[in-house]
Design an enzyme around this catalytic site. Sequence first.
Site, PDB file in Angstrom:
ATOM      1  N   GLU A  33       3.447 -24.010 -34.052  1.00 43.55           N
ATOM      2  CA  GLU A  33       3.403 -24.573 -32.704  1.00 43.55           C
ATOM      3  C   GLU A  33       4.731 -24.180 -32.073  1.00 43.55           C
ATOM      4  O   GLU A  33       5.783 -24.382 -32.678  1.00 43.55           O
ATOM      5  CB  GLU A  33       3.303 -26.110 -32.739  1.00 43.55           C
ATOM      6  CG  GLU A  33       3.202 -26.665 -31.322  1.00 43.55           C
ATOM      7  CD  GLU A  33       3.358 -28.177 -31.221  1.00 43.55           C
ATOM      8  OE1 GLU A  33       3.766 -28.817 -32.208  1.00 43.55           O
ATOM      9  OE2 GLU A  33       3.082 -28.713 -30.130  1.00 43.55           O
ATOM     10  N   ARG A 259       4.776 -28.446 -49.145  1.00 42.75           N
ATOM     11  CA  ARG A 259       5.781 -27.787 -48.331  1.00 42.75           C
ATOM     12  C   ARG A 259       7.108 -27.729 -49.065  1.00 42.75           C
ATOM     13  O   ARG A 259       7.329 -28.465 -50.038  1.00 42.75           O
ATOM     14  CB  ARG A 259       5.965 -28.525 -47.013  1.00 42.75           C
ATOM     15  CG  ARG A 259       6.606 -29.924 -47.190  1.00 42.75           C
ATOM     16  CD  ARG A 259       7.069 -30.448 -45.855  1.00 42.75           C
ATOM     17  NE  ARG A 259       5.920 -30.375 -44.963  1.00 42.75           N
ATOM     18  CZ  ARG A 259       5.997 -30.245 -43.643  1.00 42.75           C
ATOM     19  NH1 ARG A 259       7.120 -30.188 -43.072  1.00 42.75           N
ATOM     20  NH2 ARG A 259       4.933 -30.207 -42.895  1.00 42.75           N
ATOM     21  N   LYS A 269      11.200 -30.293 -37.752  1.00 40.94           N
ATOM     22  CA  LYS A 269      11.545 -29.838 -36.403  1.00 40.94           C
ATOM     23  C   LYS A 269      12.120 -30.962 -35.569  1.00 40.94           C
ATOM     24  O   LYS A 269      13.012 -30.754 -34.761  1.00 40.94           O
ATOM     25  CB  LYS A 269      10.294 -29.281 -35.717  1.00 40.94           C
ATOM     26  CG  LYS A 269      10.042 -27.827 -36.058  1.00 40.94           C
ATOM     27  CD  LYS A 269       9.125 -27.213 -35.022  1.00 40.94           C
ATOM     28  CE  LYS A 269       7.952 -26.558 -35.688  1.00 40.94           C
ATOM     29  NZ  LYS A 269       6.979 -26.035 -34.732  1.00 40.94           N
TER      30      LYS A 269
END
Length: 557
Positions: A33, A259, A269
Site C-alpha cells: 500500500e 513476518r 509503518k
Amino acid sequence: MDSEKPRNFIQQIIERDLSAGVVTQIVTRFPPEPNGYLHIGHAKSICLNFGLAEQYGGACHLRFDDTNPEAESEEFVNAIIEDVRWLGFAWHGPVRYASDYFEQLHAWALHLIEAGKAYVCELTAEQIRDYRGTLTEPGRPSPYRDRPVAESLALFEAMRAGEVEEGCMALRARIDMASPNINLRDPVLYRVKRVAHHRSGTRWNIYPSYDYAHGQEDAIEGVTHSICTLEFEDHRPLYDWLIDNLPVPSRPRQYEFGRLNLNYTVTSKRKLRQLVAEGDVDGWDDPRLPTLAGLRRRGVSPAAIRAFCDSLAVAKTDGVVDMAQFEHFIRADLNESAPRALCVLRPLRLRLTNWPAAEIQTLRLPNHPQRPQLGERELAFGAALYIDRDDFSTDTSLSRKRFKRLVLGDWVRLRGAYVIRAEDVVRDAAGEVVEVLARIEPDTLGADPPAGIRPRGVIHWVDAGTAVDCEVRLYDRLFAEPDPEAAGDFRQALNPESLQVRQGCKAESTLAGAVPGAALQFEREGYFCRDPRAGERLVFNRTIALRDTWARQGGEG
RNA sequence: UGGGGCGUCGCCAAGCGGCCAAGGCAGCGGGUUUUGAUCCCGCCAUUCGGAGGUUCGAGUCCUCCCGCCCCAGCCA
C-alpha cells in the site's frame, strides 16, 4: 535455488500444485500500500515473492494496493518503485494498481447485490461495531440486511454518485452475523470517501475495502499463490467466499507466513511514520531506520539484504530475529566488496623526527588484503602524520597483550608503511598531548624489522600534508532496548547515542573523490560510505563497525 | 467458558514414525594474519512447552493441559 536447502512450506505447496497440474505456471505478487516507505520486513516479502517466481519460472507482479486514498500518495508510489528496483528485482509487465480495477470491482459489487449477497447498510460505524457483537457473543443482523435488492442498487449508485455523506452508508457482504470468525459478520465491502485519489482523481466517491479488493485483484491478474502475513489468516475464509461468489477469471489461493521481526528496531509503518513525523530521525531515509531507503543511505547493499532475507525461514512461526544476524550478512558482503582506506577519526599529530621534513615518499597500498584484483592506490608519506588518539598512550605499564598500539618508548607498525617508535610527546598548556614525536625504523617498509624490535601491533595513519578533512557520522542501533514496544511508548526506548557526529576527521587523499553510496572500509574502524545527501561536503556514514572481539571482551578503545 | 495460528539450543530454524536431534547467528577455546578485521580448526540440545497414551520404535500419531501471537477499522 540451493538444492541443499530444505523446501519451505510454500515451496512444497507450489511444487505439489505444479506436479499435480493445478497450475502450469505460478504467478505471485508483491502488493504494497503506498502509504509509507518500504522496510526490511517488506524486503523479506519481496525476496519471497520475486524469488519464488524466478525459482519456478513464473511471474511476479508489483501491484499497489491503493484502495484508501486518504493515506496514500504518489510520493510513496515512487519511493516504493525505486526501492524494489534497487533491491534488484524486475516485475512482470507494468506496475499495476488496484485502482486500475475499480470499474471491474464495482461491477462485481453490483453482481453481489443482485445475488442477494451484499446490501447497503445505513448503520453508522459505531452502530456497526455494536451490531457486530464481540469475540464471545454473536452479532445481530443489521436492520438493513434484508432490504430489497433494488433499494440497495439505488443506494449504492447514490453512494457512487457522491450523494451520500461519508460514514452514513456502506456496502456490506451478507454472510453470517453469528460466525465465530468476526471477518465473516457482514464485512464492509465499500465505503464512502469523497476524497480525491492520487490516480483516479475525483472519479470515485466510494472505495473498496482491502478485503473486498484484494482477492479479486489477484484473480484478475491470474495470481496463483497470494502470499501474505499471518494476521490475514482469519481473512482467508472471506477471501475464498468472495472468489467463490464472484465470476472471477481465475482461482487464486492465499497462503500466510510469519513476518520478519528484528530486535532493537521497529518495523511497522505506523511507528516509522511517527518517528519521521516527530523528528526523532532525519526522514524516511535516515540511516538509522530499517527502511530500504535508510539502509541504502547507510551503505547496506541490496546483496546483503537479499542474502539476509534468503537466510530467513518462511514458516508460520512469528519470531524475532536477532539484529546480529542481519549485521552478519552486512559485514560478510562488505568484507568482500569494500575497498580499504585509511581515515583517522580522532586525529593526533605525529612527527617523524628522523625523516627529512621536505621528503615525501609515495607508497602503494593494496585496496583489499585478500583480493588483489581490486588493485592498489598511491598514498603520500611524509614526516607529518595523523594517528588516532585512541591508538596512543603514554602509559608504559600497558602490557603488549592489553594494548597492541603505540606506547611511548615502544614500537608499532603503521599500516602499509614503516615501523616507528614513539620517543617523546609535546603537551599543551593544559598538559594534554598534542603531538607525538617518533622515529622511523629504516628498511621496514614491506619488511620485518630487525630482531629485537617487536611492534606491538598495527595502527592506521594519514599523511598530514595530503589529508582531507571530513565529517564522519557514527550510527548505532536506533533503540537501546531489544523490544522497543515492550514498555509502553516505544519512543522512550530510543537510543540517545544512535548518532555521533565527528568533525575534523582526517581522511587519506584518495577519499576526496569518494563516490557517494559506494562501500568503503576504513581499516580498523568499520565500513563507511560517502553520504549521498551531503552534496559537495565530504561526509561519511558508518554502515557498521568491524567485528570487535577485543572490545566485546572488555577491552578498551 | 468465540475463532484462527504457533510452541525443537540465548536467537532464527531443519526434522513429514526408525542410524548418535541438520544448519546459520551469537558465545567460548585455539591457529594464521602488516586491520584486536577476514580466514581456519574445535566446543556449544541424552533432548524437542508439560503430562499421559498408541507403537518393537515418537520431536514426529492420539488425548488432556500450559504458554505465546492474531481478530471486535467504513486501515491494510
